[in-house]
Design a protein around this motif. Structure first.
Motif, short mmCIF file in Angstrom:
data_model
loop_
_atom_site.label_atom_id
_atom_site.label_comp_id
_atom_site.label_asym_id
_atom_site.label_seq_id
_atom_site.Cartn_x
_atom_site.Cartn_y
_atom_site.Cartn_z
N THR A 8 0.97 -1.08 -0.05
CA THR A 8 0.08 0.19 -0.12
C THR A 8 0.79 1.52 0.07
O THR A 8 0.93 1.98 0.71
CB THR A 8 -0.97 -0.18 1.26
OG1 THR A 8 -0.11 -0.17 2.44
CG2 THR A 8 -1.91 -1.16 1.22
N ALA A 13 -2.00 2.17 -2.31
CA ALA A 13 -2.79 2.78 -1.53
C ALA A 13 -3.95 3.52 -2.57
O ALA A 13 -5.01 3.39 -2.18
CB ALA A 13 -2.42 3.94 -0.61
N LYS A 35 2.46 2.00 8.34
CA LYS A 35 1.72 2.38 7.21
C LYS A 35 0.29 2.03 7.17
O LYS A 35 -0.45 3.00 7.18
CB LYS A 35 2.37 2.02 6.08
CG LYS A 35 2.08 2.54 4.98
CD LYS A 35 2.98 2.21 3.52
CE LYS A 35 4.12 3.04 3.37
NZ LYS A 35 4.77 2.51 2.02
N LEU A 39 -3.11 4.44 7.52
CA LEU A 39 -3.91 4.29 6.37
C LEU A 39 -5.48 3.79 6.98
O LEU A 39 -6.43 4.51 6.68
CB LEU A 39 -3.67 3.10 5.43
CG LEU A 39 -2.46 3.61 4.41
CD1 LEU A 39 -1.84 2.47 3.85
CD2 LEU A 39 -3.06 4.81 3.60
N LEU A 44 -3.27 9.55 5.01
CA LEU A 44 -2.21 8.98 3.97
C LEU A 44 -0.85 9.37 4.50
O LEU A 44 -0.46 10.50 4.85
CB LEU A 44 -2.62 9.64 2.79
CG LEU A 44 -2.03 9.36 1.43
CD1 LEU A 44 -2.44 7.90 0.95
CD2 LEU A 44 -2.44 10.20 0.09
N LEU A 55 -9.49 8.53 0.60
CA LEU A 55 -9.23 7.50 1.61
C LEU A 55 -10.00 7.70 2.83
O LEU A 55 -10.51 6.72 3.55
CB LEU A 55 -7.67 7.54 2.10
CG LEU A 55 -7.36 6.68 3.27
CD1 LEU A 55 -7.05 5.32 2.76
CD2 LEU A 55 -5.76 7.27 3.58
N THR A 59 -12.42 4.61 4.39
CA THR A 59 -12.31 4.12 5.44
C THR A 59 -13.42 4.36 6.55
O THR A 59 -13.88 3.74 7.37
CB THR A 59 -10.95 4.81 6.19
OG1 THR A 59 -10.94 6.02 6.18
CG2 THR A 59 -9.78 4.08 5.75
N PHE A 66 -7.45 -1.93 6.26
CA PHE A 66 -6.23 -2.27 6.18
C PHE A 66 -5.73 -3.33 7.20
O PHE A 66 -6.40 -3.58 8.16
CB PHE A 66 -5.26 -0.97 6.15
CG PHE A 66 -5.72 -0.16 5.12
CD1 PHE A 66 -4.95 -0.33 4.11
CD2 PHE A 66 -6.64 1.03 4.99
CE1 PHE A 66 -5.08 0.59 2.95
CE2 PHE A 66 -6.87 1.64 4.10
CZ PHE A 66 -6.09 1.64 3.00
#
Ligand code: NAD
Length: 445
Positions: A8, A13, A35, A39, A44, A55, A59, A66
């Motif tokens: 990612t 990503a 990371k 995420l 980011l 993102l 999410t 993730f």
């Protein structure tokens, strides 16, 4: 259909968030826990315009999650995209395939049902066939894994747009089912008429490296002519404009400057040469050596121009504006701008650096440069200003903006984005790539 994206970073990503935007349930997987945590919180860990919003959106909706667990990925996905890095091997031109090999073996071993593995990383030709065998070897008994290679053409700075609306899709596979599955994944692009090139593994792998080799060659081509105009005079931008009107040539990627860099073009042309050499075709890609060398000579040229203006670098103050390898990115991998900044420091200069987004990444590689947060701070009392990455705020600079701050009115435009006449009329000594400097001719003869 549920998708995983393994790796990612810049590519993965973006791909994961874009696939969630297209309506899929997506699980992003990486070996880097920091990371993955960032995420997962919707943060980011790098700069890419438009991606933080996507993102956060997905999410929050729960469509994008993730993990560091390959087991979870194996249980989750119907399609597994491989987006891990293929950096240059230390001390060699070839690509380091250990990450891709590990990712393919890992996801194959973790698969709990028939599924499709799709490589997106840029790999040497022949890899897909080899990796397909690895997948078969690691797949649990009774599990069938299809395999495809779907190279990625996104550009950092435009990554979201390029992923949501690619200009073409290339899929190499020997499986009809894999091809049909990917047509479903990319249905929205196909509905818009995006070209979908269905081919074999080798062609798919080669399309990617051929595109990068062509683009690198185009940049070095104009930079080779910049070396000529630096010697005989003439205007490299006008030359580029004039040949660019020929539709067979085109104007894009014909900007003379400090050359290409980043996490793709330099290592990809080196890996291509290495791979083609392994195949016994030593001479075939030899021209890429020249492409690489022309590119690296541009860095020497900027250092030379700075030395020429300053007499000696020792104890001089130099402003470097821009260290990312291109604007709208914080990526400093193989960045010409950062390399030049480091060399100037190595020559004894104090180097004040300002990049709108890449200061932090630059400081990890060159901690001894002085990082500041604005153009004004960077140019304070300096002996020369170097514009090395063409961020919009640097392109917009006028001589009057800097005059109250600089020590000397001297500027090197490493990207051919400033109006030389304006700066010279304001009393600045202006140097650019592709511009003849009388002293240079005598220095060389
Ligand atoms: P990157 O270094 O930003 O990301 C790679 C990620 O893979 C890292 O987060 C790393 O931790 C992770 N990783 C490594 N081994 C792993 C494993 N075994 N399992 C899970 N994750 C693992 O690299 P990138 O720029 O995203 O590039 C990835 C690939 O895509 C490369 O082959 C590159 O050439 C290609 N590509 C990149 C771009 C681009 O613009 N960045 C464009 C097209 C193609």
């Amino acid at each position: 259909m549920r998708l995983t994206v393994i790796g990612t970073g810049y590519l993965g990503a973006t791909h994961a968030a874009a696939m969630a935007e297209l309506g899929f349930e997506v699980l992003g997987v990486d070996v880097d826990p920091a990371k993955i945590e960032a995420l997962g919180r919707g943060e980011l860990p790098f700069y890419e315009p438009g991606l933080p919003e996507l993102l956060r959106k997905h999410t929050a909706s729960g469509r994008l999650r993730f993990t560091t667990s390959m087991e979870k990925a194996g249980a989750f996905g119907d399609v597994h995209f491989i987006a891990v890095g293929t950096p240059q091997k230390a001390g060699e031109a070839a690509a380091d395939m250990t990450y891709v090999d590990a990712a393919v073996a890992g996801i194959a071993a973790a698969a709990t049902r028939d599924s499709l593995i799709v490589g997106k990383s840029t790999v040497p030709v022949g890899s897909a066939r080899r990796l397909k065998e690895i997948a078969e070897e690691y797949a649990p008994a009774g599990i069938h894994l299809d395999f495809a290679w779907n190279p990625e053409f996104l550009r950092e700075g435009f990554a979201v747009e390029d992923t949501l609306r690619p200009d073409r899709l290339v899929v190499g596979t020997d499986s009809r089912t894999a091809d049909q599955t990917l047509r479903r994944v990319y249905a929205s692009a196909l509905t818009r008429g995006t070209p979908y090139i269905s081919t074999d593994f080798e062609t798919a792998e080669l399309v990617k490296v051929a595109a990068n080799a062509f683009l690198a060659t185009k940049i070095s081509f104009i930079n080779a002519f910049a070396e000529v105009t630096e010697t005989v005079g003439g205007d490299i931008q006008t030359l580029a404009d004039a040949i660019g009107h020929d539709a067979r040539i085109g104007r894009r990627f014909l900007n003379a400057g400090v050359g290409f860099g980043g996490g793709c073009l330099p290592k990809d042309i080196r890996a291509l040469q290495a791979r083609i050499g392994e195949l016994g075709l030593d001479k075939t890609m030899r021209f890429l050596n020249e492409v690489d060398e022309i590119n690296m000579r541009r860095r020497d040229r900027v250092v030379f121009l700075a030395e020429q203006l300053l007499g000696d670098l020792a104890d001089k103050r130099i402003a470097v504006l821009g260290t990312s390898f291109k604007p709208d990115s914080d990526d400093v991998r193989d960045s010409p701008a950062l390399d030049i900044a480091g060399r100037l420091y190595g020559g004894g200069a104090e180097v004040l650096v300002y990049d709108p987004k890449a200061n932090e990444n630059s400081a990890k590689r060159f901690p001894r440069l002085t990082y500041v947060d604005s153009i004004e701070e960077a140019v304070q009392d300096v002996d020369v200003v170097l514009l090395l990455t063409e961020w919009q705020e640097f392109k917009d600079m006028k001589p009057g903006d800097l005059e109250a701050f600089v020590g000397s009115r001297q500027i090197v435009d490493g990207r051919n984005v400033l109006d030389r006449v304006d700066w010279e009329n304001a009393g600045w000594t202006f140097r650019g790539l592709g511009l003849k400097v009388p002293e240079v001719v005598s220095a060389r003869t």
